[in-house]
Scaffold this motif. Sequence first.
Motif, mmCIF file in Angstrom:
data_model
loop_
_atom_site.group_PDB
_atom_site.id
_atom_site.type_symbol
_atom_site.label_atom_id
_atom_site.label_comp_id
_atom_site.label_asym_id
_atom_site.label_seq_id
_atom_site.Cartn_x
_atom_site.Cartn_y
_atom_site.Cartn_z
ATOM 1 N N LEU A 5 0.497 -1.121 -0.414
ATOM 2 C CA LEU A 5 -0.032 0.176 -0.060
ATOM 3 C C LEU A 5 1.151 1.059 -0.305
ATOM 4 O O LEU A 5 0.160 2.274 -0.705
ATOM 5 C CB LEU A 5 -1.234 -0.004 1.410
ATOM 6 C CG LEU A 5 -2.088 -1.283 1.331
ATOM 7 C CD1 LEU A 5 -3.140 -1.274 2.165
ATOM 8 C CD2 LEU A 5 -2.609 -1.590 0.644
ATOM 9 N N TYR A 6 2.338 1.033 0.222
ATOM 10 C CA TYR A 6 3.489 2.350 0.336
ATOM 11 C C TYR A 6 3.622 2.732 -1.695
ATOM 12 O O TYR A 6 4.246 3.556 -1.347
ATOM 13 C CB TYR A 6 4.314 1.582 0.720
ATOM 14 C CG TYR A 6 4.532 0.655 0.343
ATOM 15 C CD1 TYR A 6 5.714 0.435 -0.731
ATOM 16 C CD2 TYR A 6 4.431 -1.065 0.977
ATOM 17 C CE1 TYR A 6 5.883 -0.865 -0.852
ATOM 18 C CE2 TYR A 6 5.018 -2.008 1.103
ATOM 19 C CZ TYR A 6 5.732 -2.189 0.078
ATOM 20 O OH TYR A 6 6.033 -3.551 -0.314
ATOM 21 N N MET A 7 3.045 1.853 -2.652
ATOM 22 C CA MET A 7 3.438 2.005 -3.594
ATOM 23 C C MET A 7 3.071 3.096 -4.886
ATOM 24 O O MET A 7 1.936 3.572 -3.907
ATOM 25 C CB MET A 7 2.855 0.721 -4.774
ATOM 26 C CG MET A 7 3.827 -0.318 -4.811
ATOM 27 S SD MET A 7 6.075 -0.643 -5.385
ATOM 28 C CE MET A 7 5.649 -0.159 -6.917
ATOM 29 N N ALA A 8 3.778 3.914 -5.322
ATOM 30 C CA ALA A 8 3.522 5.557 -6.316
ATOM 31 C C ALA A 8 3.419 4.579 -7.174
ATOM 32 O O ALA A 8 4.712 4.563 -7.728
ATOM 33 C CB ALA A 8 3.447 6.714 -4.784
ATOM 34 N N SER A 9 3.040 5.531 -8.296
ATOM 35 C CA SER A 9 3.061 5.778 -9.442
ATOM 36 C C SER A 9 3.198 7.541 -9.678
ATOM 37 O O SER A 9 2.905 8.172 -9.516
ATOM 38 C CB SER A 9 1.823 5.714 -10.261
ATOM 39 O OG SER A 9 2.232 5.522 -11.270
ATOM 40 N N VAL A 10 4.974 7.607 -10.111
ATOM 41 C CA VAL A 10 5.371 9.122 -10.283
ATOM 42 C C VAL A 10 5.014 9.558 -11.798
ATOM 43 O O VAL A 10 5.224 8.674 -12.865
ATOM 44 C CB VAL A 10 6.534 8.788 -10.336
ATOM 45 C CG1 VAL A 10 7.327 10.094 -10.089
ATOM 46 C CG2 VAL A 10 6.762 8.605 -8.175
ATOM 47 N N GLN A 11 4.253 10.408 -11.998
ATOM 48 C CA GLN A 11 3.795 10.175 -13.131
ATOM 49 C C GLN A 11 3.701 12.071 -13.657
ATOM 50 O O GLN A 11 4.014 13.323 -12.889
ATOM 51 C CB GLN A 11 1.751 10.913 -13.601
ATOM 52 C CG GLN A 11 1.534 8.868 -13.220
ATOM 53 C CD GLN A 11 0.351 8.268 -13.146
ATOM 54 O OE1 GLN A 11 -0.487 9.321 -13.580
ATOM 55 N NE2 GLN A 11 -0.061 6.793 -12.743
ATOM 56 N N ASN A 12 3.623 12.284 -15.513
ATOM 57 C CA ASN A 12 4.051 13.561 -15.913
ATOM 58 C C ASN A 12 2.875 13.345 -17.030
ATOM 59 O O ASN A 12 2.324 12.814 -16.544
ATOM 60 C CB ASN A 12 4.970 13.832 -16.631
ATOM 61 C CG ASN A 12 5.502 12.838 -18.287
ATOM 62 O OD1 ASN A 12 4.412 12.026 -18.223
ATOM 63 N ND2 ASN A 12 7.004 12.368 -18.654
ATOM 64 N N SER A 13 2.611 14.045 -17.087
ATOM 65 C CA SER A 13 1.326 14.541 -17.958
ATOM 66 C C SER A 13 0.874 14.101 -19.288
ATOM 67 O O SER A 13 -0.535 13.572 -19.239
ATOM 68 C CB SER A 13 1.895 16.357 -18.841
ATOM 69 O OG SER A 13 2.213 16.062 -19.667
ATOM 70 N N LYS A 14 1.976 12.900 -19.140
ATOM 71 C CA LYS A 14 1.514 11.791 -19.586
ATOM 72 C C LYS A 14 1.238 9.988 -19.519
ATOM 73 O O LYS A 14 0.204 9.549 -20.001
ATOM 74 C CB LYS A 14 2.471 11.777 -21.172
ATOM 75 C CG LYS A 14 3.268 11.783 -22.291
ATOM 76 C CD LYS A 14 4.192 12.131 -22.947
ATOM 77 C CE LYS A 14 4.395 13.733 -24.223
ATOM 78 N NZ LYS A 14 5.781 12.947 -24.959
ATOM 79 N N GLY A 15 0.931 10.515 -17.848
ATOM 80 C CA GLY A 15 0.818 9.197 -16.985
ATOM 81 C C GLY A 15 1.627 8.748 -16.420
ATOM 82 O O GLY A 15 2.691 9.253 -16.175
ATOM 83 N N HIS A 16 2.037 7.351 -16.153
ATOM 84 C CA HIS A 16 2.751 6.450 -15.427
ATOM 85 C C HIS A 16 4.120 7.222 -16.526
ATOM 86 O O HIS A 16 4.250 6.384 -16.852
ATOM 87 C CB HIS A 16 2.517 5.535 -15.020
ATOM 88 C CG HIS A 16 3.407 4.803 -14.572
ATOM 89 N ND1 HIS A 16 3.909 4.454 -13.290
ATOM 90 C CD2 HIS A 16 4.376 3.833 -14.980
ATOM 91 C CE1 HIS A 16 4.723 3.839 -12.514
ATOM 92 N NE2 HIS A 16 5.581 3.011 -13.421
ATOM 93 N N LEU A 17 5.420 7.458 -15.229
ATOM 94 C CA LEU A 17 6.601 7.308 -15.477
ATOM 95 C C LEU A 17 8.034 6.451 -14.804
ATOM 96 O O LEU A 17 8.021 5.803 -15.205
ATOM 97 C CB LEU A 17 7.500 8.909 -15.829
ATOM 98 C CG LEU A 17 8.477 8.630 -16.300
ATOM 99 C CD1 LEU A 17 8.549 9.003 -17.652
ATOM 100 C CD2 LEU A 17 9.158 9.953 -16.060
ATOM 101 N N CYS A 18 7.085 6.704 -13.628
ATOM 102 C CA CYS A 18 8.497 5.593 -12.833
ATOM 103 C C CYS A 18 7.309 5.210 -11.028
ATOM 104 O O CYS A 18 6.277 5.269 -11.637
ATOM 105 C CB CYS A 18 9.148 6.517 -12.259
ATOM 106 S SG CYS A 18 10.667 6.573 -13.445
#
Length: 242
Positions: A34-47
């Motif tokens: 539950l600690y997982m994060a999706s790091v995103q830019n304007s296009k969506g998921h990046l890292c």
Amino acid sequence: MHPLHTCLLFHLLMYLGRSAATINGELAPENSMLYMASVQNSKGHLCGGFLISEDFVLTAAYCDDGITHVVLGTHNLKSVNDDNKISIKEKYKHESYEKVTTGNDIMLLKLSKKVSLNGRVQTIPLPTSGMNNQDDCQVAGWGAIETDGPAVDDLRVVDVSIINLEVCTQVWGRLPDNVICAGGYGTDKGFCRGDGGGPLVCNGKAVGVVSFNIGGKYPDVPNVYTDVSKYLPWICSIICSP
């Protein structure tokens, strides 16, 4: 891998680290990680990334590519709403980071607000010391599930084994300081494109940050992570400040 190839491959890492996800993983149970994060830019998921306090996410420095927000509280990136998306207030890239090949591939993201810890969002503890080669470990992310394949919408997780650092260095020929090797190299499990910045989790602690592997025939070499234990003073200098 033939030792004559290692030097040339090392200089390709900056590109390949970005082009490398959870190979042969399984869907992560809804009540897990539950600690997982999706790091995103304007296009969506990046890292990938992971929540270490109510307002800080830890990820890889190389993920600093127009990122604007993180997504928390969901394993499915199609199930995102305004409650899941939290903007990034400030980025703290390690001051010695230049590129993946020289190490220090670690970055803190300060969120625009503190998140509520609940049944969908939790933090993960960090290690207090170095690695044990016998530790039971996992890596998770929304990256590709096969070499050159597309990223996925559902969080996946795969078990990986720690690889002795001396063995890892012999295979690569050269490695940055402060890294951990796990997965790949004689197995068919590891991370791939889109998993960068996510955690290597051993015994319930985030001991590593997904940094780089190599493209092509997977898995010729071990996967490489930033060793979180080596950066605890740096992390505390930022998140422990008033």
